[in-house]
Scaffold this motif. Sequence first.
Motif, mmCIF file in Angstrom:
data_model
loop_
_atom_site.group_PDB
_atom_site.id
_atom_site.type_symbol
_atom_site.label_atom_id
_atom_site.label_comp_id
_atom_site.label_asym_id
_atom_site.label_seq_id
_atom_site.Cartn_x
_atom_site.Cartn_y
_atom_site.Cartn_z
ATOM 1 N N MET A 3 0.823 -1.203 0.000
ATOM 2 C CA MET A 3 0.000 0.000 0.000
ATOM 3 C C MET A 3 0.863 1.262 0.000
ATOM 4 S SD MET A 3 -2.919 -1.199 2.750
ATOM 5 C CE MET A 3 -3.698 0.411 2.721
ATOM 6 N N ALA A 4 2.014 1.191 0.683
ATOM 7 C CA ALA A 4 2.895 2.361 0.724
ATOM 8 C C ALA A 4 3.573 2.610 -0.622
ATOM 9 C CB ALA A 4 3.954 2.181 1.817
ATOM 10 N N ARG A 6 2.340 1.697 -3.668
ATOM 11 C CA ARG A 6 1.416 1.795 -4.806
ATOM 12 C C ARG A 6 1.409 3.185 -5.442
ATOM 13 N NH1 ARG A 6 -2.485 -0.817 -2.852
ATOM 14 N NH2 ARG A 6 -1.975 -2.727 -3.985
ATOM 15 N N PRO A 7 1.361 4.284 -4.689
ATOM 16 C CA PRO A 7 1.415 5.599 -5.364
ATOM 17 C C PRO A 7 2.692 5.798 -6.169
ATOM 18 C CG PRO A 7 0.666 5.832 -3.100
ATOM 19 C CD PRO A 7 1.149 4.425 -3.237
ATOM 20 N N LEU A 8 3.822 5.331 -5.623
ATOM 21 C CA LEU A 8 5.078 5.469 -6.356
ATOM 22 C C LEU A 8 5.062 4.616 -7.622
ATOM 23 C CD1 LEU A 8 7.971 6.560 -6.523
ATOM 24 C CD2 LEU A 8 8.695 4.652 -5.067
ATOM 25 N N ALA A 9 4.479 3.417 -7.556
ATOM 26 C CA ALA A 9 4.410 2.543 -8.724
ATOM 27 C C ALA A 9 3.539 3.170 -9.816
ATOM 28 C CB ALA A 9 3.858 1.178 -8.318
ATOM 29 N N LYS A 10 2.419 3.784 -9.416
ATOM 30 C CA LYS A 10 1.555 4.437 -10.413
ATOM 31 C C LYS A 10 2.279 5.615 -11.074
ATOM 32 C CE LYS A 10 -2.871 3.230 -8.267
ATOM 33 N NZ LYS A 10 -4.111 3.765 -7.657
ATOM 34 N N GLU A 11 2.982 6.374 -10.274
ATOM 35 C CA GLU A 11 3.713 7.511 -10.837
ATOM 36 C C GLU A 11 4.817 7.034 -11.770
ATOM 37 O OE1 GLU A 11 5.772 11.680 -9.253
ATOM 38 O OE2 GLU A 11 5.123 10.125 -7.838
ATOM 39 N N LEU A 31 14.808 1.008 -4.606
ATOM 40 C CA LEU A 31 15.183 0.940 -3.198
ATOM 41 C C LEU A 31 14.005 0.506 -2.343
ATOM 42 C CD1 LEU A 31 17.159 1.408 -0.876
ATOM 43 C CD2 LEU A 31 16.530 3.818 -0.917
ATOM 44 N N SER A 32 12.831 1.049 -2.590
ATOM 45 C CA SER A 32 11.654 0.711 -1.784
ATOM 46 C C SER A 32 11.242 -0.744 -1.979
ATOM 47 C CB SER A 32 10.488 1.634 -2.149
ATOM 48 O OG SER A 32 10.828 2.986 -1.934
ATOM 49 N N TYR A 33 11.250 -1.204 -3.204
ATOM 50 C CA TYR A 33 10.795 -2.561 -3.486
ATOM 51 C C TYR A 33 11.753 -3.601 -2.906
ATOM 52 C CZ TYR A 33 8.757 -6.414 -6.148
ATOM 53 O OH TYR A 33 8.138 -7.590 -6.515
ATOM 54 N N VAL A 34 13.038 -3.420 -3.147
ATOM 55 C CA VAL A 34 14.014 -4.391 -2.643
ATOM 56 C C VAL A 34 14.037 -4.383 -1.113
ATOM 57 C CG1 VAL A 34 16.458 -5.024 -2.598
ATOM 58 C CG2 VAL A 34 15.396 -4.268 -4.734
ATOM 59 N N SER A 35 13.909 -3.200 -0.503
ATOM 60 C CA SER A 35 13.907 -3.116 0.965
ATOM 61 C C SER A 35 12.705 -3.829 1.560
ATOM 62 C CB SER A 35 13.901 -1.652 1.410
ATOM 63 O OG SER A 35 15.051 -0.965 0.942
ATOM 64 N N ALA A 36 11.574 -3.850 0.814
ATOM 65 C CA ALA A 36 10.391 -4.540 1.303
ATOM 66 C C ALA A 36 10.493 -6.051 1.140
ATOM 67 C CB ALA A 36 9.148 -4.033 0.573
#
Length: 280
Positions: free
Chosen positions: A52-53, A55-60, A103-108
């Motif tokens: 959920m955190a 998703r906005p970055l993925a859409k952008e 960075l966000s995806y791999v960190s998750a």
Amino acid sequence: MEECIPQDRAPRDFCVKFPEEIRHDNLAGQLWFGAECLAAGSIIMNRELESMAMRPLAKELTRSLEDVRGTLRDQALRDLNTYTEKMREALRRFDVLFAEFELSYVSAMVPVKSPREYYVQQEVIVLFCETVERALDFGYLTQDMIDDYEPALMFTIPRLAIVCGLVVYADGPLNLDRKVEDMSELFRPFHTLLRKISPASEKEEEEKRRKKRKRRRKKKRRRKEEEEEEEEKGGGGGRKEMKASKKNNEMGMVAHAFNPSTREAEAGGFLSLRPARSTK
């Protein structure tokens, strides 16, 4: 992007914090697939909050890619050999967003070291390097052993590094005055054992033993003083009577010894020739 904005690429120094198994050539494709799935509303398994955190970055990011595609299509129809400022700006924006999403995806998905953990890891690497140099200088190791990848080095170098970190570089990564959380995860499970074998622990134990002996002597002296005070309060009169009685006995013995009317005195020659006076 390598041809159009080679000097304006987004920094990717954070990639050094990724595990080795993550850094491969197919990572970009996996990231893009993850961005499309998140933008479409999918959720990463067991990562609902992270999904959920992000998703906005993925859409952008997906919208930015559409802008890049449209700009490249328009420029391709005009001039293939020219990179306009609009194209460069679209590529810069896409590159920044893609780096942030990476960075966000791999960190998750996998544990990623924090800057502090990465710094501690670098300290451990430096400690091992310094240990090998000292071992070579003192003759504990030879360059041939290192060049030939001697199997014994797999045990020797870590042991020497621990001793060196505790004795020589006490302020380094094996500084036992730090909190356990601030130590490298390599040595964190052995914090108690490292404290036991540390030279500082011997001094601490000796100081504890010295203080313990001091407290014992002080306690013993206090107990003796209390006993003396109790004897003075409870048995003071009896001691005085005993002393007076002893003194009288000594005086009586002296008087008896020098009584001229006794036979012992006659036998000893203490009497004169005159007859003794009657006591009647």
